[in-house]
Design a protein around this motif. Structure first.
Motif, PDB file in Angstrom:
ATOM      1  N   GLU A  21      17.088  10.320  -7.315  1.00  0.00           N
ATOM      2  CA  GLU A  21      16.458  11.639  -7.277  1.00  0.00           C
ATOM      3  C   GLU A  21      14.933  11.516  -7.177  1.00  0.00           C
ATOM      4  O   GLU A  21      14.301  12.220  -6.386  1.00  0.00           O
ATOM      5  CB  GLU A  21      16.833  12.448  -8.517  1.00  0.00           C
ATOM      6  N   TYR A  22      14.356  10.631  -7.968  1.00  0.00           N
ATOM      7  CA  TYR A  22      12.898  10.471  -7.960  1.00  0.00           C
ATOM      8  C   TYR A  22      12.389   9.927  -6.630  1.00  0.00           C
ATOM      9  O   TYR A  22      11.368  10.372  -6.119  1.00  0.00           O
ATOM     10  CB  TYR A  22      12.433   9.568  -9.101  1.00  0.00           C
ATOM     11  N   THR A  23      13.107   8.960  -6.059  1.00  0.00           N
ATOM     12  CA  THR A  23      12.654   8.417  -4.777  1.00  0.00           C
ATOM     13  C   THR A  23      12.782   9.460  -3.675  1.00  0.00           C
ATOM     14  O   THR A  23      11.964   9.487  -2.750  1.00  0.00           O
ATOM     15  CB  THR A  23      13.409   7.126  -4.387  1.00  0.00           C
ATOM     16  N   THR A  24      13.775  10.329  -3.772  1.00  0.00           N
ATOM     17  CA  THR A  24      13.925  11.411  -2.801  1.00  0.00           C
ATOM     18  C   THR A  24      12.752  12.384  -2.915  1.00  0.00           C
ATOM     19  O   THR A  24      12.187  12.818  -1.906  1.00  0.00           O
ATOM     20  CB  THR A  24      15.260  12.141  -3.004  1.00  0.00           C
ATOM     21  N   GLU A  25      12.366  12.719  -4.142  1.00  0.00           N
ATOM     22  CA  GLU A  25      11.221  13.604  -4.355  1.00  0.00           C
ATOM     23  C   GLU A  25       9.928  12.959  -3.866  1.00  0.00           C
ATOM     24  O   GLU A  25       9.083  13.623  -3.249  1.00  0.00           O
ATOM     25  CB  GLU A  25      11.112  13.977  -5.830  1.00  0.00           C
ATOM     26  N   MET A  26       9.761  11.657  -4.129  1.00  0.00           N
ATOM     27  CA  MET A  26       8.576  10.951  -3.640  1.00  0.00           C
ATOM     28  C   MET A  26       8.526  10.962  -2.120  1.00  0.00           C
ATOM     29  O   MET A  26       7.471  11.171  -1.525  1.00  0.00           O
ATOM     30  CB  MET A  26       8.580   9.488  -4.120  1.00  0.00           C
ATOM     31  N   ARG A  27       9.675  10.714  -1.492  1.00  0.00           N
ATOM     32  CA  ARG A  27       9.741  10.715  -0.032  1.00  0.00           C
ATOM     33  C   ARG A  27       9.340  12.075   0.519  1.00  0.00           C
ATOM     34  O   ARG A  27       8.579  12.168   1.490  1.00  0.00           O
ATOM     35  CB  ARG A  27      11.146  10.347   0.434  1.00  0.00           C
ATOM     36  N   SER A  28       9.805  13.130  -0.109  1.00  0.00           N
ATOM     37  CA  SER A  28       9.464  14.476   0.337  1.00  0.00           C
ATOM     38  C   SER A  28       7.956  14.720   0.236  1.00  0.00           C
ATOM     39  O   SER A  28       7.342  15.259   1.159  1.00  0.00           O
ATOM     40  CB  SER A  28      10.227  15.500  -0.496  1.00  0.00           C
ATOM     41  N   SER A  29       7.358  14.325  -0.861  1.00  0.00           N
ATOM     42  CA  SER A  29       5.908  14.472  -1.026  1.00  0.00           C
ATOM     43  C   SER A  29       5.148  13.620  -0.010  1.00  0.00           C
ATOM     44  O   SER A  29       4.147  14.055   0.560  1.00  0.00           O
ATOM     45  CB  SER A  29       5.487  14.066  -2.438  1.00  0.00           C
ATOM     46  N   PHE A  30       5.632  12.419   0.205  1.00  0.00           N
ATOM     47  CA  PHE A  30       5.011  11.476   1.135  1.00  0.00           C
ATOM     48  C   PHE A  30       4.956  12.057   2.546  1.00  0.00           C
ATOM     49  O   PHE A  30       3.963  11.890   3.258  1.00  0.00           O
ATOM     50  CB  PHE A  30       5.816  10.171   1.111  1.00  0.00           C
ATOM     51  N   HIS A  32       4.463  14.936   3.516  1.00  0.00           N
ATOM     52  CA  HIS A  32       3.443  15.965   3.681  1.00  0.00           C
ATOM     53  C   HIS A  32       2.021  15.396   3.694  1.00  0.00           C
ATOM     54  O   HIS A  32       1.058  16.144   3.844  1.00  0.00           O
ATOM     55  CB  HIS A  32       3.576  17.020   2.581  1.00  0.00           C
ATOM     56  N   LEU A  33       1.891  14.096   3.565  1.00  0.00           N
ATOM     57  CA  LEU A  33       0.570  13.459   3.574  1.00  0.00           C
ATOM     58  C   LEU A  33       0.105  13.205   5.005  1.00  0.00           C
ATOM     59  O   LEU A  33       0.919  13.174   5.938  1.00  0.00           O
ATOM     60  CB  LEU A  33       0.629  12.123   2.826  1.00  0.00           C
ATOM     61  N   ILE A  40      -2.317   4.234   3.378  1.00  0.00           N
ATOM     62  CA  ILE A  40      -2.910   3.739   2.127  1.00  0.00           C
ATOM     63  C   ILE A  40      -1.810   3.455   1.108  1.00  0.00           C
ATOM     64  O   ILE A  40      -1.822   2.422   0.426  1.00  0.00           O
ATOM     65  CB  ILE A  40      -3.925   4.763   1.571  1.00  0.00           C
ATOM     66  N   ILE A  41      -0.849   4.362   1.018  1.00  0.00           N
ATOM     67  CA  ILE A  41       0.253   4.183   0.070  1.00  0.00           C
ATOM     68  C   ILE A  41       1.080   2.958   0.435  1.00  0.00           C
ATOM     69  O   ILE A  41       1.418   2.142  -0.431  1.00  0.00           O
ATOM     70  CB  ILE A  41       1.121   5.455   0.011  1.00  0.00           C
ATOM     71  N   LYS A  42       1.405   2.796   1.702  1.00  0.00           N
ATOM     72  CA  LYS A  42       2.182   1.625   2.124  1.00  0.00           C
ATOM     73  C   LYS A  42       1.428   0.329   1.872  1.00  0.00           C
ATOM     74  O   LYS A  42       2.012  -0.657   1.431  1.00  0.00           O
ATOM     75  CB  LYS A  42       2.549   1.741   3.608  1.00  0.00           C
ATOM     76  N   GLU A  43       0.132   0.326   2.142  1.00  0.00           N
ATOM     77  CA  GLU A  43      -0.673  -0.875   1.924  1.00  0.00           C
ATOM     78  C   GLU A  43      -0.750  -1.240   0.440  1.00  0.00           C
ATOM     79  O   GLU A  43      -0.855  -2.417   0.094  1.00  0.00           O
ATOM     80  CB  GLU A  43      -2.076  -0.695   2.501  1.00  0.00           C
ATOM     81  N   ALA A  44      -0.708  -0.250  -0.432  1.00  0.00           N
ATOM     82  CA  ALA A  44      -0.782  -0.499  -1.872  1.00  0.00           C
ATOM     83  C   ALA A  44       0.560  -0.945  -2.453  1.00  0.00           C
ATOM     84  O   ALA A  44       0.608  -1.527  -3.536  1.00  0.00           O
ATOM     85  CB  ALA A  44      -1.267   0.757  -2.596  1.00  0.00           C
ATOM     86  N   SER A  45       1.637  -0.701  -1.728  1.00  0.00           N
ATOM     87  CA  SER A  45       2.974  -1.059  -2.201  1.00  0.00           C
ATOM     88  C   SER A  45       3.138  -2.576  -2.217  1.00  0.00           C
ATOM     89  O   SER A  45       2.703  -3.262  -1.283  1.00  0.00           O
ATOM     90  CB  SER A  45       4.014  -0.437  -1.268  1.00  0.00           C
ATOM     91  N   SER A  48       4.745  -3.433   0.946  1.00  0.00           N
ATOM     92  CA  SER A  48       4.219  -2.694   2.100  1.00  0.00           C
ATOM     93  C   SER A  48       5.232  -1.703   2.654  1.00  0.00           C
ATOM     94  O   SER A  48       5.384  -1.560   3.864  1.00  0.00           O
ATOM     95  CB  SER A  48       3.747  -3.661   3.189  1.00  0.00           C
ATOM     96  N   GLN A  49       5.941  -1.043   1.756  1.00  0.00           N
ATOM     97  CA  GLN A  49       6.936  -0.052   2.148  1.00  0.00           C
ATOM     98  C   GLN A  49       6.567   1.297   1.566  1.00  0.00           C
ATOM     99  O   GLN A  49       5.957   1.389   0.515  1.00  0.00           O
ATOM    100  CB  GLN A  49       8.324  -0.436   1.639  1.00  0.00           C
ATOM    101  N   GLY A  50       6.990   2.324   2.245  1.00  0.00           N
ATOM    102  CA  GLY A  50       6.785   3.682   1.756  1.00  0.00           C
ATOM    103  C   GLY A  50       8.007   4.175   1.008  1.00  0.00           C
ATOM    104  O   GLY A  50       9.034   3.493   0.933  1.00  0.00           O
ATOM    105  N   PRO A  51       7.915   5.371   0.464  1.00  0.00           N
ATOM    106  CA  PRO A  51       9.025   5.936  -0.297  1.00  0.00           C
ATOM    107  C   PRO A  51      10.312   6.111   0.495  1.00  0.00           C
ATOM    108  O   PRO A  51      11.392   6.120  -0.084  1.00  0.00           O
ATOM    109  CB  PRO A  51       8.492   7.282  -0.767  1.00  0.00           C
ATOM    110  N   GLU A  52      10.215   6.246   1.809  1.00  0.00           N
ATOM    111  CA  GLU A  52      11.451   6.415   2.583  1.00  0.00           C
ATOM    112  C   GLU A  52      12.332   5.178   2.464  1.00  0.00           C
ATOM    113  O   GLU A  52      13.555   5.286   2.360  1.00  0.00           O
ATOM    114  CB  GLU A  52      11.170   6.771   4.051  1.00  0.00           C
TER     115      GLU A  52
END
Length: 72
Positions: A21-30, A32-33, A40-45, A48-52
């Motif tokens: 549930e949390y990763t789905t919510e993060m993906r949704s927010s992501f 909209h960026l 920036i988010i992927k580089e900080a991971s 190097s992956q995003g919430p999707e």
């Protein structure tokens, strides 16, 4: 009153479901960026992956574990 306690596996499954549930919510927010903010988010991971990708892996983990435990 009888108190029911979860087994350690049920507790883990509960938290894995919450993680989905949390990763789905993060993906949704992501989504909209701006592209730059997403980069920036992927580089900080650490990987190097995003919430999707996190969300996809969480769903795969959940489904595989439930299939293994034959819980539906």
């Amino acid at each position: 009153m009888i108190e029911m306690t979860m087994s350690p596996m049920d507790d883990f499954l509960y938290h894995l479901h919450k993680y989905m549930e949390y990763t789905t919510e993060m993906r949704s927010s992501f989504e909209h960026l701006t592209e730059r903010e997403q980069q920036i988010i992927k580089e900080a991971s650490p990987m190097s992956q995003g919430p999707e990708e996190l969300s996809k892996h969480a769903y795969e983990w959940h489904d595989a574990l439930y299939a293994t435990l034959q819980k539906k």
